[in-house]
Design a protein around this motif. Structure first.
Motif, PDB file in Angstrom:
ATOM      1  N   GLU A 168       2.063   7.173  -6.548  1.00  0.00           N
ATOM      2  CA  GLU A 168       0.799   7.841  -6.891  1.00  0.00           C
ATOM      3  C   GLU A 168      -0.032   7.008  -7.868  1.00  0.00           C
ATOM      4  O   GLU A 168      -0.550   7.499  -8.872  1.00  0.00           O
ATOM      5  CB  GLU A 168       1.078   9.232  -7.473  1.00  0.00           C
ATOM      6  N   SER A 226       1.208   4.223  -2.944  1.00  0.00           N
ATOM      7  CA  SER A 226       1.064   5.657  -2.641  1.00  0.00           C
ATOM      8  C   SER A 226       2.304   6.433  -3.090  1.00  0.00           C
ATOM      9  O   SER A 226       2.191   7.533  -3.632  1.00  0.00           O
ATOM     10  CB  SER A 226       0.835   5.859  -1.145  1.00  0.00           C
ATOM     11  N   SER A 261       0.823  -1.209   0.000  1.00  0.00           N
ATOM     12  CA  SER A 261       0.000   0.000   0.000  1.00  0.00           C
ATOM     13  C   SER A 261       0.856   1.257   0.000  1.00  0.00           C
ATOM     14  O   SER A 261       0.576   2.234  -0.725  1.00  0.00           O
ATOM     15  CB  SER A 261      -0.934  -0.020   1.217  1.00  0.00           C
ATOM     16  N   GLN A 264      -2.692   5.157  -6.728  1.00  0.00           N
ATOM     17  CA  GLN A 264      -3.925   4.803  -6.014  1.00  0.00           C
ATOM     18  C   GLN A 264      -5.144   4.733  -6.929  1.00  0.00           C
ATOM     19  O   GLN A 264      -6.037   3.917  -6.711  1.00  0.00           O
ATOM     20  CB  GLN A 264      -4.214   5.803  -4.880  1.00  0.00           C
TER      21      GLN A 264
END
Length: 376
Positions: free
Chosen positions: A243, A240, A236, A245
């Motif tokens: 970028e 992030s 996760s 997501q």
């Protein structure tokens, strides 16, 4: 009992033998249909006194003493249960369980077969007591079952008698989940999917890094990660950092049918399996076979038995372990060529189907057990 292939085998055998009982260290999830499941905590010490003795032995580095305590506990737990069941033959999944069950089975004169899967003939060998005990399992077992020729080779190199080893692939049970037509899948746009536990040997971080490179060439591409595990938080954070997501979906763990229903909507299946620092390896990556049966081309690594499931260039592509750049390039080459995706996906099912049909695999296991029974 949480392992898919264990439940599938229990279901497959239950229709083909006169009587079947399951003994497991603990029950996780649903039991496999009407087959009786007995929970017997034979792999972990229960008494306070034994646990204290184990910690003392651990403190002083007495590996053999620790092993003796575990084996004595396993014998106390298993012998009365096995005596009441009185099976004609026992089938044991995993080497550690076989090491624990060997003595009570021998005492009760119950013949047995052992199915090895990966860690039990790789990373577990770093435990000297386990390794010594494993050679007694090789000696006393009537058959040694493996899902790939790679694991067969590991067993032979460790000292297992080659004549006892039988290669039986893990069966795939799609149970109501059929391949989605290419026309329907194409509507979703270029997409990649992974299904499995987020653990070091599946290296989901490497897959995310490969996808980062994919996005540079195929901006509309998406990635779906199905599963949970100790690597999830790291994954996760890496998503992030890059970028990603809005382009990566993490579903967490899902019931099998729901997970496969998601897998079949994608263009390509990807899994970056590696040998971990501890030596742990995959056994037989059943998710790769499930994806192939759903007509997805597979991009994976030259790892363990995966080359026995994926034909490089024919049903997908294989790259070196940790080479996420090469994996990214292979994924790009597929996502930019829908016709190739369709062709290799069809090849995937055609090539793997005969190897992993659950009915035939269950019959192979039953045949192995029948031979043992007749000998005794």
């Amino acid at each position: 009992m949480s392992e898919t292939f264990v439940n599938d085998l229990v279901r497959g055998l239950s229709d083909r033998v006169e009587s079947l009982s399951v003994v497991t260290n603990d029950v996780v999830g649903k039991s496999p249909g009407p087959t009786p499941v007995k929970e017997v905590p034979f792999l972990a010490l229960r008494s306070i006194a034994d646990r204290l003795r184990y910690r003392v032995a651990e403190f002083f580095g007495r590996n053999r003493r620790q092993h003796q305590l575990l084996m004595r506990h396993a014998n106390r737990q298993l012998r009365p249960v096995l005596g009441r069941i009185d099976p004609d033959v026992a089938y044991i999944d995993f080497g550690r369980a076989a090491v624990a069950a060997r003595a009570p089975l021998q005492a009760l004169e119950i013949p047995f077969a052992v199915h090895f899967h990966g860690a039990d003939v790789t990373s577990h060998l770093s435990d000297p007591a386990y390794r010594t005990a494993l050679h007694k399992v090789f000696r006393d077992a009537d058959a040694l079952v493996v899902a790939s020729h790679h694991i067969r080779r590991l067993l032979v190199l460790e000292g297992a008698p080659p004549e006892k080893i039988r290669v039986v692939r893990l069966g795939v049970n799609l149970e109501g989940v059929e391949p989605l037509s290419w026309e329907k899948r194409k509507e979703t746009g270029p997409s990649i999917v992974f299904l499995g536990r987020m653990v070091p040997k599946k290296h989901p971080i490497a897959l995310v890094e490969a996808f980062r490179l994919v996005k540079e060439e195929v901006p509309q591409a998406t990635l779906t990660l199905i599963g949970d595990g100790p690597e999830r938080n790291r994954v996760s954070r890496r998503i992030s950092r890059h970028e990603l997501q809005d382009h990566v979906t993490m579903t967490g763990a899902l019931p099998r049918q729901e997970a496969l229903s998601i897998v079949r909507k994608h263009w390509v299946y990807a899994q970056h399996s590696v040998t971990t620092r501890s030596g742990d390896q995959e056994g037989f990556g059943i998710s790769l076979s499930e994806a192939a049966m759903l007509e997805l081309p597979v991009v994976s690594t030259l790892h363990d038995g995966i080359p026995e499931q994926v034909e490089d260039g024919e049903t997908g592509y294989l790259v070196r372990e940790h080479d996420f750049e090469a994996m990214g390039k292979r994924l790009v080459s597929l996502l930019q060529a829908p016709g190739t995706v369709r062709h290799k996906g069809k090849n995937s099912r055609r090539k793997i189907e005969s190897k992993v049909r659950l009915k035939e695999r269950s019959l192979e296991i039953k045949s192995t057990l029948d031979v043992i029974k007749e000998k005794k």
